[in-house]
Design a protein around this motif. Structure first.
Motif, PDB file in Angstrom:
ATOM      1  N   ALA A 206       0.816  -1.210   0.000  1.00 38.01           N
ATOM      2  CA  ALA A 206       0.000   0.000   0.000  1.00 38.01           C
ATOM      3  C   ALA A 206       0.850   1.260   0.000  1.00 38.01           C
ATOM      4  O   ALA A 206       0.428   2.297  -0.532  1.00 38.01           O
ATOM      5  N   GLN A 207       2.039   1.211   0.569  1.00 36.80           N
ATOM      6  CA  GLN A 207       2.877   2.404   0.657  1.00 36.80           C
ATOM      7  C   GLN A 207       4.303   2.058   0.273  1.00 36.80           C
ATOM      8  O   GLN A 207       4.761   0.938   0.487  1.00 36.80           O
ATOM      9  N   SER A 208       4.996   3.047  -0.257  1.00 37.93           N
ATOM     10  CA  SER A 208       6.355   2.829  -0.731  1.00 37.93           C
ATOM     11  C   SER A 208       7.323   2.678   0.440  1.00 37.93           C
ATOM     12  O   SER A 208       7.062   3.133   1.557  1.00 37.93           O
ATOM     13  N   SER A 209       8.443   2.060   0.153  1.00 38.36           N
ATOM     14  CA  SER A 209       9.472   1.903   1.181  1.00 38.36           C
ATOM     15  C   SER A 209      10.002   3.259   1.623  1.00 38.36           C
ATOM     16  O   SER A 209      10.361   3.445   2.799  1.00 38.36           O
ATOM     17  N   ALA A 210      10.047   4.222   0.706  1.00 37.28           N
ATOM     18  CA  ALA A 210      10.531   5.558   1.058  1.00 37.28           C
ATOM     19  C   ALA A 210       9.628   6.209   2.103  1.00 37.28           C
ATOM     20  O   ALA A 210      10.111   6.822   3.073  1.00 37.28           O
ATOM     21  N   SER A 211       8.309   6.081   1.935  1.00 34.46           N
ATOM     22  CA  SER A 211       7.392   6.680   2.905  1.00 34.46           C
ATOM     23  C   SER A 211       7.465   5.951   4.248  1.00 34.46           C
ATOM     24  O   SER A 211       7.407   6.574   5.310  1.00 34.46           O
ATOM     25  N   SER A 213      10.079   4.465   5.412  1.00 34.00           N
ATOM     26  CA  SER A 213      11.353   4.835   6.017  1.00 34.00           C
ATOM     27  C   SER A 213      11.231   6.134   6.801  1.00 34.00           C
ATOM     28  O   SER A 213      11.820   6.292   7.879  1.00 34.00           O
ATOM     29  N   GLY A 214      10.431   7.059   6.272  1.00 37.90           N
ATOM     30  CA  GLY A 214      10.210   8.315   6.977  1.00 37.90           C
ATOM     31  C   GLY A 214       9.483   8.112   8.299  1.00 37.90           C
ATOM     32  O   GLY A 214       9.772   8.780   9.298  1.00 37.90           O
ATOM     33  N   ILE A 215       8.536   7.185   8.304  1.00 32.93           N
ATOM     34  CA  ILE A 215       7.804   6.885   9.543  1.00 32.93           C
ATOM     35  C   ILE A 215       8.696   6.122  10.513  1.00 32.93           C
ATOM     36  O   ILE A 215       8.656   6.349  11.724  1.00 32.93           O
TER      37      ILE A 215
END
Length: 336
Positions: A206-211, A213-215
């Protein structure tokens, strides 16, 4: 119906007598013993009472205190519980040594230990003789807790294999100390500091690894700690559940280099289905209108399932002050 007869036979009355008390108020010892909780005074109970009294003394600096307890007949239906105490002198710690410690200074580690010990040990009662000095009082339990906290401090700083053990205490020779004293040595094995070299995610759709990683919010190159990883795991799990993934699981794994100086954190994500609120069933409101309960909801049918909405609803219902307990959850807790 039938008539019942209830017969009771009173047990013996127990009277407590103390011998040898010099520093400790008798009433404080009686409160510590919790004698009304005892149902008998067999051998096991007497042993337990002896340990309790010795521990009470030890936690107030009486390292050498010895206790003996016996029960004797004192007349018809009366027993005498006699405690004989050899308090001895108070014995406080003189020196602490942290063998093998290089990352933190001796004074830093000593301050850590003293803070933990002071929090673990009591500051009462007011003694009839001597003083309470929590920072310099030794008990095996308090120092074991302090050692565990030192391990946590090392591991929070990236020393993931650090260990700390308390060596057997050493009594200071009388010629070297004006009062009885103990020296304590902590054996410290620091190990190697580990730094985060790589962070990867798998299973996320559902969400990218980049997003993610930010969380996760853990920069490359920082010292790695188990605590930081657990906090990040909880943070990412909460994020998914706030987005409707009620059954999301986040499972991190640490893969370290051969020399343990570098590590890759591999985060496995099990999102599960995105959940919406279906039928809402209200139960247990015997004296409160259902409309009142429903009016306190922060969600309705068809909404994305969000943990914050459930928490808000639970808080609002609690503010009514009419429910002994409130539980908001799935009809079938095992469904996924």
């Amino acid at each position: 119906g039938v008539d019942l007869r209830l017969e009771v036979t009173p047990g013996p009355h127990f009277r407590v007598v103390w011998q040898g008390l010099r520093a400790m108020p008798e009433e404080s010892l009686l409160a510590a013993l919790r004698l009304p909780e005892e149902r008998s005074f067999d051998e096991a109970t007497l042993t337990s009472l002896t340990v309790r009294v010795q521990d009470y003394y030890a936690r107030r600096g009486f390292y050498d205190a010895q206790v003996r307890v016996i029960v004797t007949d004192a007349g018809p239906n009366e027993r005498l519980v006699r405690f004989t105490v050899r308090e001895g002198s108070q014995v406080f710690t003189r020196h602490m040594n942290f063998a093998g410690a290089t990352v933190f200074s001796q004074s830093e580690l000593r301050a850590n230990v003293e803070a933990v010990v002071a929090a673990e040990l009591p500051d009462e009662p007011r003694l009839l003789r001597g003083r309470i000095d929590r920072e310099r009082t030794y008990t095996a339990a308090a120092y074991s807790t302090a050692a565990q906290r030192l391990v946590q401090r090392y591991r929070d700083s990236g020393y993931l294999d650090a260990t700390v053990e308390v060596a057997p205490v050493t009594r200071v020779p009388a010629a070297q100390s004006a009062a009885p004293a103990l020296d304590v040595t902590f054996r410290v094995t620091e190990g190697t500091q580990t730094f985060l070299e790589e962070l990867t995610f798998e299973g996320n759709r559902a969400q990218s690894s980049a997003s993610l990683s930010g969380i996760w919010d853990m920069r490359l190159g920082v010292a790695l700690s188990y605590r930081a990883i657990e906090e990040a795991r909880v943070r990412l799990t909460d994020h998914f559940r706030e987005e409707g993934y009620a059954f999301a699981r986040v499972e991190p794994a640490i893969v370290r280099s051969a020399d343990h100086t570098r590590a890759r954190v591999e985060v496995s994500v099990h999102e599960g289905p995105r959940v919406r609120v279906g039928h809402i069933d209200v139960r247990g409101n015997e004296d409160t209108l259902e409309s009142v309960v429903r009016g306190r909801r922060a969600f309705t049918e068809g909404d994305i399932y969000r943990g914050s909405a459930l928490r808000t609803s639970q808080r609002r219902l609690g503010e009514l002050g009419v429910f002994a307990g409130i539980n908001i959850g799935f009809e079938d807790p095992d469904v996924e």
